[in-house]
Design an enzyme around this catalytic site. Structure first.
Site, PDB file in Angstrom:
ATOM      1  N   CYS A  87      -9.296  -9.435   3.089  1.00 45.83           N
ATOM      2  CA  CYS A  87     -10.253  -8.365   3.315  1.00 45.83           C
ATOM      3  C   CYS A  87     -11.686  -8.885   3.172  1.00 45.83           C
ATOM      4  CB  CYS A  87      -9.960  -7.194   2.378  1.00 45.83           C
ATOM      5  SG  CYS A  87     -10.790  -5.655   2.850  1.00 45.83           S
ATOM      6  N   HIS A 196      -3.907  -6.287   2.904  1.00 50.14           N
ATOM      7  CA  HIS A 196      -3.783  -6.767   1.528  1.00 50.14           C
ATOM      8  C   HIS A 196      -2.339  -7.105   1.135  1.00 50.14           C
ATOM      9  CE1 HIS A 196      -7.876  -5.698  -0.035  1.00 50.14           C
ATOM     10  NE2 HIS A 196      -7.858  -4.959   1.060  1.00 50.14           N
ATOM     11  N   GLU A 198      -1.511  -8.692  -1.530  1.00 50.04           N
ATOM     12  CA  GLU A 198      -1.387  -8.582  -2.991  1.00 50.04           C
ATOM     13  C   GLU A 198      -1.024  -7.172  -3.445  1.00 50.04           C
ATOM     14  OE1 GLU A 198      -5.736  -7.430  -2.435  1.00 50.04           O
ATOM     15  OE2 GLU A 198      -4.079  -8.365  -1.349  1.00 50.04           O
TER      16      GLU A 198
END
Length: 225
Positions: A87, A196, A198
């Site tokens: 990002c 994302h 994560e």
């Protein structure tokens, strides 16, 4: 001894804790790096996480690209260190010159937050080696300036050289050229993507565990050197 993976924090970063957790879930040691650090503390890979570095003043990632720690990351990346930009981290990598193209305002000028399927377009990178080409990875997309753009010649080069790493697998809501969600460096060691991974490492907190595969791939890349 666990592989050491650096996770950078800039003023305004907000996904560094999540990125560090993903690193640890993958079986590595997460090492905190501050934007003003002038060394990388002997890490073997680096994650540049999402957020709003320096408040996103000027262009997103423009100020962060000049931080002392990024000078070290650029030099390490040139020597083959795996680097992942997520990002805002993707924006910082393009501003730093480690990846081609740029990230601009979404086509409808609205912030997008949604579960997002991605097509894995290549497994030949340090961060996607555990995938197969054509796999679908479902993660989270949350950005207001996630529209990937590049000059026509650059887009042609990325497509011909297999450097488009991820593509949006359904409707492109942000207007990215060629539905591109992520790209890589010429040697495949540096990867940037807007969604994302994560946030997709544990089904208790995310839609899937697909994102964890990226971090495990990086450990494979470190250990294979």
């Amino acid at each position: 001894m666990a592989t050491r993976v650096g996770v950078i924090t800039f003023p305004g970063t907000l996904d560094d804790v999540d990125a560090a957790r993903a690193v640890e879930y993958a079986g590595a040691e997460a090492v905190s790096l501050w934007h003003a650090d002038s060394d990388l503390k002997n890490v073997e890979a680096v994650v540049v996480p999402g957020g709003f570095s320096y408040g996103d003043y000027l262009r997103c990632g423009a100020i962060a690209s000049h931080a002392p720690v990024m000078r070290e990351v650029v030099e390490a990346a040139k020597k083959g260190m795996p680097v992942l930009g997520i990002c805002n981290g993707f924006q910082i990598l393009t501003e730093s010159g480690l990846l081609p193209g740029a990230l601009t305002r979404n086509q409808d000028r609205r912030f997008i937050c949604r579960v997002q399927p991605l097509e894995v377009c290549t497994a030949d990178t340090a961060w996607t080696s555990r995938f197969n080409k054509g796999d679908i990875m479902t993660v989270i997309l949350k950005s207001g300036e996630g529209r990937y753009v590049a000059e026509p010649d650059t887009l042609k080069m990325l497509e011909e050289e297999g450097r488009v790493v991820f593509r949006y697998a359904d409707e492109t809501l942000n207007g990215s050229a060629n539905d591109i969600a992520g790209v890589c460096s010429e040697n495949g060691r540096v990867v940037g993507l807007m969604p994302h991974p994560e946030h997709a490492i544990d089904t208790m907190t995310g839609p899937t565990t697909d994102g964890l595969t990226m971090f495990k791939s990086a450990l494979d890349a470190v250990l294979s050197v």
